[in-house]
Design an enzyme around this catalytic site. Structure first.
Site, PDB file in Angstrom:
ATOM      1  N   GLU A 100       0.785  -1.238   0.000  1.00  0.00           N
ATOM      2  CA  GLU A 100       0.000   0.000   0.000  1.00  0.00           C
ATOM      3  C   GLU A 100       0.818   1.290   0.000  1.00  0.00           C
ATOM      4  O   GLU A 100       0.810   2.044   0.977  1.00  0.00           O
ATOM      5  CB  GLU A 100      -0.978  -0.008   1.184  1.00  0.00           C
ATOM      6  CG  GLU A 100      -1.963  -1.163   1.108  1.00  0.00           C
ATOM      7  CD  GLU A 100      -3.102  -1.073   2.119  1.00  0.00           C
ATOM      8  OE1 GLU A 100      -2.983  -0.325   3.095  1.00  0.00           O
ATOM      9  OE2 GLU A 100      -4.114  -1.755   1.907  1.00  0.00           O
ATOM     10  N   GLU A 116      -5.222  -8.819   0.564  1.00  0.00           N
ATOM     11  CA  GLU A 116      -5.912  -8.553   1.837  1.00  0.00           C
ATOM     12  C   GLU A 116      -7.392  -8.359   1.558  1.00  0.00           C
ATOM     13  O   GLU A 116      -7.760  -7.711   0.568  1.00  0.00           O
ATOM     14  CB  GLU A 116      -5.429  -7.244   2.501  1.00  0.00           C
ATOM     15  CG  GLU A 116      -4.097  -7.325   3.160  1.00  0.00           C
ATOM     16  CD  GLU A 116      -3.704  -5.998   3.820  1.00  0.00           C
ATOM     17  OE1 GLU A 116      -4.581  -5.172   4.141  1.00  0.00           O
ATOM     18  OE2 GLU A 116      -2.489  -5.803   4.001  1.00  0.00           O
TER      19      GLU A 116
HETATM   20  C1  FCB Z   1      -4.579  -2.254   5.280  1.00  0.00           C
HETATM   21  C2  FCB Z   1      -3.196  -2.613   5.765  1.00  0.00           C
HETATM   22  C3  FCB Z   1      -3.175  -3.700   6.808  1.00  0.00           C
HETATM   23  C4  FCB Z   1      -4.344  -3.642   7.747  1.00  0.00           C
HETATM   24  C5  FCB Z   1      -5.634  -3.486   6.997  1.00  0.00           C
HETATM   25  C6  FCB Z   1      -6.860  -3.449   7.866  1.00  0.00           C
HETATM   26  O1  FCB Z   1      -4.583  -0.915   4.898  1.00  0.00           O
HETATM   27  O2  FCB Z   1      -2.394  -3.030   4.701  1.00  0.00           O
HETATM   28  O3  FCB Z   1      -1.932  -3.660   7.445  1.00  0.00           O
HETATM   29  O4  FCB Z   1      -4.147  -2.698   8.717  1.00  0.00           O
HETATM   30  O5  FCB Z   1      -5.612  -2.352   6.197  1.00  0.00           O
END
Ligand code: FCB
Length: 458
Positions: free
Chosen positions: A163, A355
């Site tokens: 990110e 994620e």
């Molecule tokens: C993302 C991050 C991760 C976690 C999630 C909820 O932005 O990559 O580390 O905190 O959100």
């Protein structure tokens, strides 16, 4: 059945969010250690100094992952645990931790997917200018080489950056994330360009140093847009909205991903940023545009978009009562359909959701279990949409649930619980949540069980 045969099921976490052991065996602080000590920076002043004590308890944690039947686990490396000065001398005790962790995972038949940078930037390098320094891509590529030399006999999957939108936009422009700076736009864009170069140089380092054929990707923030209706006009409006520049910030998609996957900054970014863009040297874009093996992306929520009067995209507000998560973000399962579909169309690489998950307000019930029905329903809905993307032609490669266990949720501290495993932080006791048991069956059936009603108790 539409999940492909070798589809990778997994769950993820990151070094600063679970390891703890902040001062253990030569680790030096990262910008997140510093940021947590700033008044008001995190919820109730929480910090990642202890987190889940994964540094001490990793063996037990891997045993729990095995109980869930995870075929893959996405972890990240704490740069300053391995290189206390960020560059130069290796702290072998720190590096050995990852060596042992990888061995433990492999013994449990869990494939490690290693993220090389998940926000915990060494304070020693921040003091030397951090991402603003023209040396920063070299610092990163050298650190990556150290890791790859040590682990690539066993690790085959690498993720360069997690990110960049967060650690550059939130970290350097709005100050909401570490290091908490509020730089001017030209400086932010300079840091962004160095970040892109760091990614490219890291890919070159991995390919040069890897002891086996490996697969490389990154994990940007997924900023999908959902067509309000599935008419051609709304779909086109959502597609446009997804890749066009939103404003003069780096909270963007194509600004980051076009240079990486297409070898050029998008024209609307160059126009909107104008003189604020840093000089781009000959060869920079070639360095940034390295061939990658998969399109990793982190997806949570997304707004709905419709075609306005002249066809231009228009974001529409959520209806009152639209389902929300514990952190007040909107639940939008279609994210895992339109995100993958639009990325596949534009960049044409197999998609890995690096994620996806839901924060809920879990606690241990009187029966000793954690009944996180909302996480099960959320994940089921999102995965069914992801499966639909495969049916409609997107090539899918994997899915990593965020997170394997409750952890230090950055600015929200320990308030938001994203885990498949519940962590009672004062005692560090772990409990598999209902969702962990449910996910185990999803994995075993390669997604077929998503079509079963998971709630047969009532
Ligand atoms: C993302 C991050 C991760 C976690 C999630 C909820 O932005 O990559 O580390 O905190 O959100």
């Amino acid at each position: 059945m539409t999940f492909p045969n070798h589809f990778v099921w997994g769950a993820g976490a990151s070094s600063f969010q679970i390891e703890g052991g902040a001062q253990e065996a030569g680790r030096t602080p990262s910008v997140w250690d510093m940021f947590c000590s700033k008044p008001g920076a995190t919820w109730q002043g929480h910090s990642g100094a202890v987190a889940c004590e994964h540094y001490q308890r990793y063996r037990d944690d891997v045993a729990l992952m095995r109980q869930i039947g995870l075929p893959a686990y996405r972890l990240s490396i704490s740069w300053s645990r391995v290189l206390p000065d960020g560059v130069g001398k290796v702290n072998h005790i720190g590096l050995d931790f990852y060596d042992r962790l990888i061995d433990e995972l492999l013994a449990a038949h869990i494939a490690p997917w290693v993220t090389l940078f998940h926000w915990d930037y060494p304070i020693e390098l921040y003091a030397r200018g951090g991402w603003l320094s023209p040396d920063s891509p070299h610092w990163f590529a050298d650190y990556v080489q150290t890791i790859v030399e040590k682990l690539s006999d066993r690790v085959r999957h690498w993720i360069t950056l997690n990110e960049p939108q967060c650690f550059i936009h939130l970290g350097l422009q709005t100050g909401l994330h570490a290091p908490g700076d509020k730089l001017t736009l030209p400086l932010v864009l300079r840091a962004a360009h160095h970040t892109l170069l760091a990614h490219g140089q890291a890919v070159q380092s991995i390919r040069a140093a890897s002891k086996q054929t490996c697969e490389i990707g990154l994990a940007p923030v997924g900023l999908a847009k959902i067509p309000a209706t599935e008419t051609a006009q709304d779909i086109e409006a959502a597609r446009q909205a997804m890749f066009q520049m939103r404003d003069r910030t780096t909270w963007q998609t194509a600004f980051w991903l076009d240079p990486i996957f297409l070898g050029q900054y998008p024209a609307d970014a160059l126009e909107l940023f104008g003189d604020a863009m840093p000089p781009i040297r000959v060869g920079d874009l070639e360095t940034i545009h390295q061939p990658l093996d998969f399109f990793g992306v982190n997806h949570y929520s997304s707004p709905f978009v419709r075609a306005g009067k002249d066809g231009a995209p228009e974001e529409i507000p959520f209806a009152p009562g639209h389902p929300i998560a514990a952190n007040r973000s909107f639940v939008v399962p279609e994210t895992l359909y339109w995100g993958p579909r639009f990325y596949w169309e534009r960049y044409h690489l197999p998609i890995v959701i690096t994620e996806n998950g839901l924060p809920t307000l879990d606690w241990i019930a009187l029966d000793g279990k954690v009944h996180d029905t909302q996480r099960i329903d959320f994940t089921r809905r999102y995965l069914l949409e992801y499966e639909r993307a495969a049916r409609d032609g997107a090539q899918l490669k994997g899915y990593f649930h965020w997170s394997v266990m409750d952890n230090f949720e950055v600015t929200e501290g320990y308030r938001d619980r994203f885990g498949l495993i519940h962590v009672d932080f004062p005692t560090q006791r772990r409990t598999l949540k209902d969702s962990a048991h449910w996910y185990r069956r999803v994995i075993e059936t390669n997604g077929a069980s998503l079509h079963e009603n998971p709630f047969h108790v009532y």
